[in-house]
Design a protein around this motif. Sequence first.
Motif, PDB file in Angstrom:
ATOM      1  N   ASP A 141       0.814  -1.225  -0.019  1.00 14.34           N
ATOM      2  CA  ASP A 141      -0.121  -0.102   0.077  1.00 14.34           C
ATOM      3  C   ASP A 141       0.759   1.131   0.112  1.00 14.34           C
ATOM      4  O   ASP A 141       1.673   1.314   0.941  1.00 14.34           O
ATOM      5  CB  ASP A 141      -1.034  -0.005   1.191  1.00 14.34           C
ATOM      6  N   ALA A 142       0.505   2.009  -1.265  1.00 15.00           N
ATOM      7  CA  ALA A 142       1.704   3.293  -1.118  1.00 15.00           C
ATOM      8  C   ALA A 142       1.384   4.305   0.030  1.00 15.00           C
ATOM      9  O   ALA A 142       2.488   4.857   0.375  1.00 15.00           O
ATOM     10  CB  ALA A 142       1.397   3.867  -2.656  1.00 15.00           C
ATOM     11  N   ARG A 143       0.121   4.491   0.303  1.00 18.74           N
ATOM     12  CA  ARG A 143      -0.075   5.330   1.491  1.00 18.74           C
ATOM     13  C   ARG A 143       0.554   4.863   2.670  1.00 18.74           C
ATOM     14  O   ARG A 143       1.253   5.564   3.605  1.00 18.74           O
ATOM     15  CB  ARG A 143      -1.642   5.338   1.585  1.00 18.74           C
ATOM     16  N   ALA A 144       0.750   3.592   2.918  1.00 24.00           N
ATOM     17  CA  ALA A 144       1.491   3.332   3.963  1.00 24.00           C
ATOM     18  C   ALA A 144       2.707   3.476   4.029  1.00 24.00           C
ATOM     19  O   ALA A 144       3.647   3.726   5.175  1.00 24.00           O
ATOM     20  CB  ALA A 144       1.037   1.596   4.527  1.00 24.00           C
ATOM     21  N   ILE A 145       3.364   3.072   2.851  1.00 25.05           N
ATOM     22  CA  ILE A 145       4.780   3.354   2.631  1.00 25.05           C
ATOM     23  C   ILE A 145       5.344   4.622   3.056  1.00 25.05           C
ATOM     24  O   ILE A 145       6.324   4.957   3.480  1.00 25.05           O
ATOM     25  CB  ILE A 145       5.198   2.489   1.249  1.00 25.05           C
ATOM     26  N   ASN A 146       4.280   5.647   2.671  1.00 24.57           N
ATOM     27  CA  ASN A 146       4.556   7.022   2.530  1.00 24.57           C
ATOM     28  C   ASN A 146       4.758   7.278   4.110  1.00 24.57           C
ATOM     29  O   ASN A 146       5.439   8.006   4.521  1.00 24.57           O
ATOM     30  CB  ASN A 146       3.356   7.778   2.036  1.00 24.57           C
ATOM     31  N   MET A 147       3.781   6.832   4.834  1.00 23.46           N
ATOM     32  CA  MET A 147       3.686   6.842   6.284  1.00 23.46           C
ATOM     33  C   MET A 147       4.902   6.466   6.596  1.00 23.46           C
ATOM     34  O   MET A 147       5.388   6.956   7.843  1.00 23.46           O
ATOM     35  CB  MET A 147       2.524   6.451   6.954  1.00 23.46           C
ATOM     36  N   LEU A 148       5.496   5.286   6.693  1.00 21.46           N
ATOM     37  CA  LEU A 148       6.949   4.710   7.159  1.00 21.46           C
ATOM     38  C   LEU A 148       7.916   6.087   6.857  1.00 21.46           C
ATOM     39  O   LEU A 148       8.661   6.053   7.511  1.00 21.46           O
ATOM     40  CB  LEU A 148       7.001   3.488   6.306  1.00 21.46           C
ATOM     41  N   GLY A 149       7.810   6.694   5.581  1.00 21.72           N
ATOM     42  CA  GLY A 149       8.670   7.544   5.323  1.00 21.72           C
ATOM     43  C   GLY A 149       8.459   8.795   6.409  1.00 21.72           C
ATOM     44  O   GLY A 149       9.508   9.243   6.931  1.00 21.72           O
ATOM     45  N   ARG A 150       7.370   9.154   6.510  1.00 23.61           N
ATOM     46  CA  ARG A 150       6.963  10.252   7.628  1.00 23.61           C
ATOM     47  C   ARG A 150       7.565   9.787   9.163  1.00 23.61           C
ATOM     48  O   ARG A 150       8.339  10.404   9.895  1.00 23.61           O
ATOM     49  CB  ARG A 150       5.494  10.279   7.632  1.00 23.61           C
ATOM     50  N   CYS A 151       7.591   8.590   9.500  1.00 23.56           N
ATOM     51  CA  CYS A 151       7.955   8.152  10.531  1.00 23.56           C
ATOM     52  C   CYS A 151       9.534   8.144  10.634  1.00 23.56           C
ATOM     53  O   CYS A 151      10.169   8.737  11.655  1.00 23.56           O
ATOM     54  CB  CYS A 151       7.525   6.548  11.001  1.00 23.56           C
ATOM     55  N   HIS A 152      10.227   7.792   9.677  1.00 20.76           N
ATOM     56  CA  HIS A 152      11.504   7.888   9.760  1.00 20.76           C
ATOM     57  C   HIS A 152      11.885   9.504   9.350  1.00 20.76           C
ATOM     58  O   HIS A 152      13.150   9.758  10.009  1.00 20.76           O
ATOM     59  CB  HIS A 152      12.256   7.176   8.377  1.00 20.76           C
ATOM     60  N   GLU A 153      11.383  10.254   8.860  1.00 25.34           N
ATOM     61  CA  GLU A 153      11.756  11.746   8.828  1.00 25.34           C
ATOM     62  C   GLU A 153      11.701  12.378  10.006  1.00 25.34           C
ATOM     63  O   GLU A 153      12.541  13.196  10.474  1.00 25.34           O
ATOM     64  CB  GLU A 153      10.847  12.560   7.647  1.00 25.34           C
ATOM     65  N   HIS A 154      10.529  12.048  10.853  1.00 22.13           N
ATOM     66  CA  HIS A 154      10.314  12.879  12.117  1.00 22.13           C
ATOM     67  C   HIS A 154      10.797  11.921  13.367  1.00 22.13           C
ATOM     68  O   HIS A 154      10.427  12.410  14.450  1.00 22.13           O
ATOM     69  CB  HIS A 154       8.654  13.045  12.176  1.00 22.13           C
TER      70      HIS A 154
END
Length: 220
Positions: free
Chosen positions: A42-55
């Motif tokens: 799921d692309a939305r979930a992968i994006n949120m993993l990015g958010r977690c790693h960014e912040h």
Amino acid sequence: MRSTSRGIGPADTLLALGQSCLDRGEGGQAFAWFRSAARGGDARAINMLGRCHEHGWGVPADPVQAAAHYRKAADLGDGWAMFNLADLHCRGIGVARDDEAAYRLYAASAAKGNAKALNMLGLFHESGRAVPADEAAARALFKAAAESGDCWGRFNHARLLIGDGAREEALRWFRLALDSGFPDFYRSMAVALAPHPDPQIQALAADALRLAETRKEACR
């Protein structure tokens, strides 16, 4: 794992659980839910993993990992991932600073309906960053972002209206910006408007500062 016209899919449930954990400040549990959703692609979930790693939500902050997740989700067509990767390129965090790449990604995100990307494109056109300076294009993009509900788009549209002498219309858009912002935005708005000699604009600055102190930032 993605939602379909038949109803809500498993990934939607996992994403909702992850967002709920983020809202409660439970970063580790949020990351676990997003990771579970991402296993199905799921692309939305992968994006949120990015958010977690960014912040640093539930994991150590790692902008390089964030960029990798954003790129993967963007390649899958997620408009928010395009926007988030553009932001990293814009700032040179986790990836090389690359204004042209940032502009292309913001444009792709805007084509997906992201109003925040419209505002960023407006800033690029206003400042001549990555593209020739074009005030008319900047104005059109800020207005489009404002009409689509973006707080920064509303602020920038109002800012230019003040310069045009269209005070009442500018005040209306500043007030609408207050209805759609988040703490960092409110603080920036307060700083920008406080020195203005107009008492009503000063009052808006005070309202923005109050909102910055009372509203919890929502995660996009």
